[in-house]
Design a protein around this motif. Sequence first.
Motif, mmCIF file in Angstrom:
data_model
loop_
_atom_site.group_PDB
_atom_site.id
_atom_site.type_symbol
_atom_site.label_atom_id
_atom_site.label_comp_id
_atom_site.label_asym_id
_atom_site.label_seq_id
_atom_site.Cartn_x
_atom_site.Cartn_y
_atom_site.Cartn_z
ATOM 1 N N ALA A 110 -2.226 -4.364 -2.283
ATOM 2 C CA ALA A 110 -3.179 -3.250 -2.229
ATOM 3 C C ALA A 110 -2.647 -2.121 -1.353
ATOM 4 O O ALA A 110 -2.795 -0.939 -1.694
ATOM 5 C CB ALA A 110 -4.526 -3.736 -1.700
ATOM 6 N N GLU B 232 -2.629 5.587 -4.738
ATOM 7 C CA GLU B 232 -3.970 6.054 -4.389
ATOM 8 C C GLU B 232 -3.946 7.242 -3.430
ATOM 9 O O GLU B 232 -4.611 8.264 -3.674
ATOM 10 C CB GLU B 232 -4.781 4.897 -3.789
ATOM 11 N N MET C 267 -0.022 -0.221 -3.272
ATOM 12 C CA MET C 267 -0.585 0.676 -4.272
ATOM 13 C C MET C 267 -1.314 1.843 -3.614
ATOM 14 O O MET C 267 -1.279 2.972 -4.125
ATOM 15 C CB MET C 267 -1.546 -0.054 -5.218
ATOM 16 N N TYR C 268 -1.945 1.604 -2.480
ATOM 17 C CA TYR C 268 -2.600 2.701 -1.757
ATOM 18 C C TYR C 268 -1.582 3.770 -1.359
ATOM 19 O O TYR C 268 -1.819 4.963 -1.557
ATOM 20 C CB TYR C 268 -3.311 2.156 -0.515
ATOM 21 N N ALA D 263 -3.622 -0.893 -12.372
ATOM 22 C CA ALA D 263 -4.215 -2.228 -12.364
ATOM 23 C C ALA D 263 -4.391 -2.760 -13.788
ATOM 24 O O ALA D 263 -4.196 -3.951 -14.044
ATOM 25 C CB ALA D 263 -5.567 -2.199 -11.646
ATOM 26 N N SER E 72 -7.943 -0.249 -3.917
ATOM 27 C CA SER E 72 -6.770 -0.954 -4.434
ATOM 28 C C SER E 72 -6.920 -2.468 -4.284
ATOM 29 O O SER E 72 -6.527 -3.231 -5.176
ATOM 30 C CB SER E 72 -5.506 -0.481 -3.704
ATOM 31 N N PRO F 207 -4.899 4.606 -9.928
ATOM 32 C CA PRO F 207 -4.843 3.207 -9.490
ATOM 33 C C PRO F 207 -5.426 2.252 -10.528
ATOM 34 O O PRO F 207 -4.912 1.138 -10.723
ATOM 35 C CB PRO F 207 -5.693 3.202 -8.206
#
Length: 328
Positions: A309, A317, A312-313, A94, A268, A90
């Motif tokens: 977030a 993630e 992305m999780y 970013a 995230s 992650p």
Amino acid sequence: MKEKSSHIIVINSLRGIAAMAVVLYHFICKTVDYVQNETVLSIFHYGHKGVQLFFIISGIVIPLSLINSGYTLKKFGTFIKKRFIRIEPPYLVAVAIGIFYLIIRNYIPGTVENDLTPSFIEIILHLGYLIPFFDNVDWVNPVFWTLAVEFQYYLVLALLFPLAISSKIGLRITFYLLIAGATFLPIGMSFFPYWGAYFMVGIIYVLYLKSYVSASEFWIVSVILGIIIGYHQDFVDLVIAITAISTIHFLPNIKSKITLFLGKISYSLYLLHSIIGAAFVNYLSHIYTSPIQQVVVILGGITVSVISAYVMYRLIEKPTHNFARKIK
């Protein structure tokens, strides 16, 4: 090694609270010349202290993980590999998003004319969280400094933790001196030693919780840590530490759907809000300036941050967490 910190349910909620506190701080207090109400700014100014709450949580979660896995120095490599797998993907995403934003902002009307495109050396230094060790280089995203502190903490704790769980008081005292005493080294806040006493608050609580130290040893060390934190950081940091430990100890099962959700995506959210959400707020701050419009813009920034977030999780993630759990 399976982390069992999730058994303390409130920790996930505290993660969510910490992440959202930092988000509100950046959107309200760090958006240049936007919110100018002094009362509002003074209230949300303390949102950046969510970072300290993250440090307390790490001071609890990582030692619990080490104890539950029967950690010894022979497992150092495996532990670091698992942590690296959990946090690095992650983070790298970013970093890539941050680089893209810093490049593309040069073509966005109304942004500052300074070219903040990172150099090749700066990009490479991000890979090992090495930015603090070099002069005249900058993070792609300023919030990344805390990740460097956390990674330094993983390395130090993994090397020294056998001292902490020793039955010999002399070895435990050596551990306390090395971690908490490092606070007094002439070093900046971008390095773990500056926060040594703060992480130690969580560590000593875990040692007491798991019966590695007596109640008297716990209280003696805790009082000393409180004095160090009050002197070296400030009174607010001390209050945060006491409140966090008290909440975890006396209300371990308290939860709500909102805070649990925010806790789940907190990493995230922390990584992306000051890139994606901040870009959203910064751009619209030049257009919508009335108090009501400010509220709507900031809520919009929060919404964009939470959605990104969560994406992305789910995509990065969560899969890497599942993969790390399979490593024996």
